[in-house]
Structures are given as C-alpha cells and as structure tokens.
Design an enzyme around this catalytic site. Structure first.
Site, PDB file in Angstrom:
ATOM      1  CG  MET A 254      37.347  36.911  44.628  1.00 11.27           C
ATOM      2  SD  MET A 254      36.121  36.571  43.331  1.00 11.27           S
ATOM      3  CE  MET A 254      35.532  34.977  43.888  1.00 11.27           C
ATOM      4  NE  ARG A 255      37.693  40.301  51.444  1.00  9.56           N
ATOM      5  CZ  ARG A 255      37.714  39.324  52.332  1.00  9.56           C
ATOM      6  NH1 ARG A 255      36.671  39.106  53.112  1.00  9.56           N
ATOM      7  NH2 ARG A 255      38.782  38.563  52.474  1.00  9.56           N
TER       8      ARG A 255
ATOM      9  CB  SER B 151      42.342  40.712  32.614  1.00  8.28           C
ATOM     10  OG  SER B 151      41.073  40.150  32.822  1.00  8.28           O
ATOM     11  CG  ASN B 152      37.296  42.559  33.674  1.00  6.95           C
ATOM     12  OD1 ASN B 152      36.678  42.906  32.675  1.00  6.95           O
ATOM     13  ND2 ASN B 152      37.381  41.280  34.044  1.00  6.95           N
TER      14      ASN B 152
ATOM     15  CG  HIS C 228      28.115  37.292  37.283  1.00 12.23           C
ATOM     16  ND1 HIS C 228      28.680  36.801  38.446  1.00 12.23           N
ATOM     17  CD2 HIS C 228      27.388  36.285  36.755  1.00 12.23           C
ATOM     18  CE1 HIS C 228      28.293  35.540  38.607  1.00 12.23           C
ATOM     19  NE2 HIS C 228      27.511  35.203  37.598  1.00 12.23           N
TER      20      HIS C 228
ATOM     21  CE  LYS D 255      30.375  41.967  54.553  1.00  9.80           C
ATOM     22  NZ  LYS D 255      31.186  41.828  53.337  1.00  9.80           N
TER      23      LYS D 255
HETATM   24  C1  GRF Z   1      35.909  38.075  35.634  1.00  9.89           C
HETATM   25  O1  GRF Z   1      35.562  36.906  34.934  1.00  9.89           O
HETATM   26  C2  GRF Z   1      34.680  38.727  36.201  1.00  9.89           C
HETATM   27  O2  GRF Z   1      33.550  38.534  35.416  1.00  9.89           O
HETATM   28  C3  GRF Z   1      34.532  38.022  37.528  1.00  9.89           C
HETATM   29  O3  GRF Z   1      35.847  37.822  37.987  1.00  9.89           O
HETATM   30  C4  GRF Z   1      36.733  37.751  36.875  1.00  9.89           C
HETATM   31  C5  GRF Z   1      37.830  38.740  37.113  1.00  9.89           C
HETATM   32  O4  GRF Z   1      38.848  38.631  36.153  1.00  9.89           O
HETATM   33  N1  GRF Z   1      33.725  38.807  38.433  1.00  9.89           N
HETATM   34  P1  GRF Z   1      40.068  39.661  36.193  1.00  9.89           P
HETATM   35  O5  GRF Z   1      40.670  39.602  37.591  1.00  9.89           O
HETATM   36  O6  GRF Z   1      39.553  41.025  35.885  1.00  9.89           O
HETATM   37  O7  GRF Z   1      41.054  39.181  35.158  1.00  9.89           O
END
Ligand code: GRF
Length: 187
Positions: free
Chosen positions: A90-91, A13-14, A109, A65
């Site tokens: 997530m890394r 979503s971001n 965050h 890495k």
């Molecule tokens: C968000 O809550 C962000 O703050 C965290 O991971 C989530 C990602 O959400 N780091 P999306 O995948 O952008 O919907």
C-alpha cells in the site's frame, strides 16, 4: 534461478499464490523474502508458516522515503534479489527503488488498467456499473498504476453481487500473477 522479494501490506493471498507456484515448479523462481510495512498484517503469519524470512520496516522511522528505500535496497542486494513483486503493497515506490530495479518491479491491480486506477478499484468498477471486470499485472514506473502491462484477464458479469465479483477477481489474480512472472523471467 530468479530470486524474488514480495512486498505486501495486508492479507497476502497473492504472496501465498506466488510462493506455491514457485515451490511447485510452475514458476522457475524462488521467493526469498517478504518485505512488509505493517507488523499486524496477516501476510506476516503466512510467511512465518512457510518459513519465509520477513523484513519488517516502519517508514515513519526514517527521515525520508529515500532513506527508507536505501535500507530496503541494501536488504535486497544482500539477498541477491533480481525481481520484486508488489502484492497488496500500500505504498508508492520511490525513485531509489525504481532506479535500483528498472523494469524489475511488478504490481498486481484488481481492474483492467488503465480503467479504475487507485486503491479502491473493485468498488469503483462496481459503482460505475461496468459489465467487464478484470485484473492487470504491470511493471511499475513513476506513475500511479501506470507502467507496461504484462498480463490481463477479464470476465463478464451482469449481476450485482459485489462479493462474488471480488472473489472472482482474487481467483484470477492467483493464476495471473504467476503467469506474468513467467513472462518476465522468460525474457
Ligand atoms: C489484490 O486485490 C491486489 O490486486 C491489490 O491488493 C490486493 C491484495 O490482496 N493490489 P492480497 O493481500 O494478496 O490477498
């Protein structure tokens, strides 16, 4: 114009919020590529729908890495990327990428850092019973959820509806991330 790469592992979503802000001219930048470590992630669908190329990679396919990030860096340099936005990635970013993009990697965050670092910030804040929640956009460095804070937004909440808290956090994220990008590229 600033050329952005977005790194994401999940929903995206971001990713979509940043993309919309760039496409509408709210942010004077272009989202050039999505980098994703999870072929099943919904963000991949979103990128496809918006015709944004995706560079999918499998970190397990590399010896280290550093080797994985060297390949990522080559892709970023090829596409003339000058800003990286982590959005649900997530890394942990390693030295190779950090050294290639000093002070040019942002992360979002879902807490008011330095409170509630780590992967379960919303649950942790909820379990702690805080009454002020919020979101942070920060530059990353070699610490977990450390680095210079660029923007934060908070709200008070005295109820116990966890889903509502999460929804409000996400709504704030989608406004705050584009604003933070503007602060960075305006420098
Ligand atoms: C968000 O809550 C962000 O703050 C965290 O991971 C989530 C990602 O959400 N780091 P999306 O995948 O952008 O919907």
């Amino acid at each position: 114009m600033t050329r952005i790469a977005i790194f994401a592992s999940g929903n995206g979503s971001n990713f979509e919020a940043i993309l919309r802000a760039c496409q509408s001219g709210t942010v004077a930048a272009e989202v050039v590529v999505l980098l994703c470590d999870n072929p099943q992630a919904y963000v991949v669908e979103r990128a496809k729908k918006h015709h944004i190329p995706t560079f999918l990679f499998d970190p397990k396919a590399y010896a280290s890495k550093a080797a994985c990030e060297a390949t990522i860096c080559a892709e970023l340099i090829e596409r003339q990327i000058s800003l990286i936005c982590l959005a649900g990635y997530m890394r942990i970013v390693g030295k190779t990428l950090l050294n290639a993009y000093p002070k040019r990697i942002l992360n979002i965050h879902p807490s008011l850092l330095p409170a509630f670092k780590g992967a379960h910030a919303i649950d942790d804040a909820y379990a702690f019973g805080v009454k002020v929640f919020g979101v942070t956009v920060h530059l990353i460095d070699d610490t977990i959820d450390g680095g210079t804070i660029i923007a934060q937004r908070a709200f008070e909440y005295y109820g116990n509806d966890r889903n509502l808290i999460e929804a409000r956090i996400h709504a704030i994220e989608h406004d705050l991330y584009p604003e933070a990008i503007n602060l960075i590229i305006g420098d």
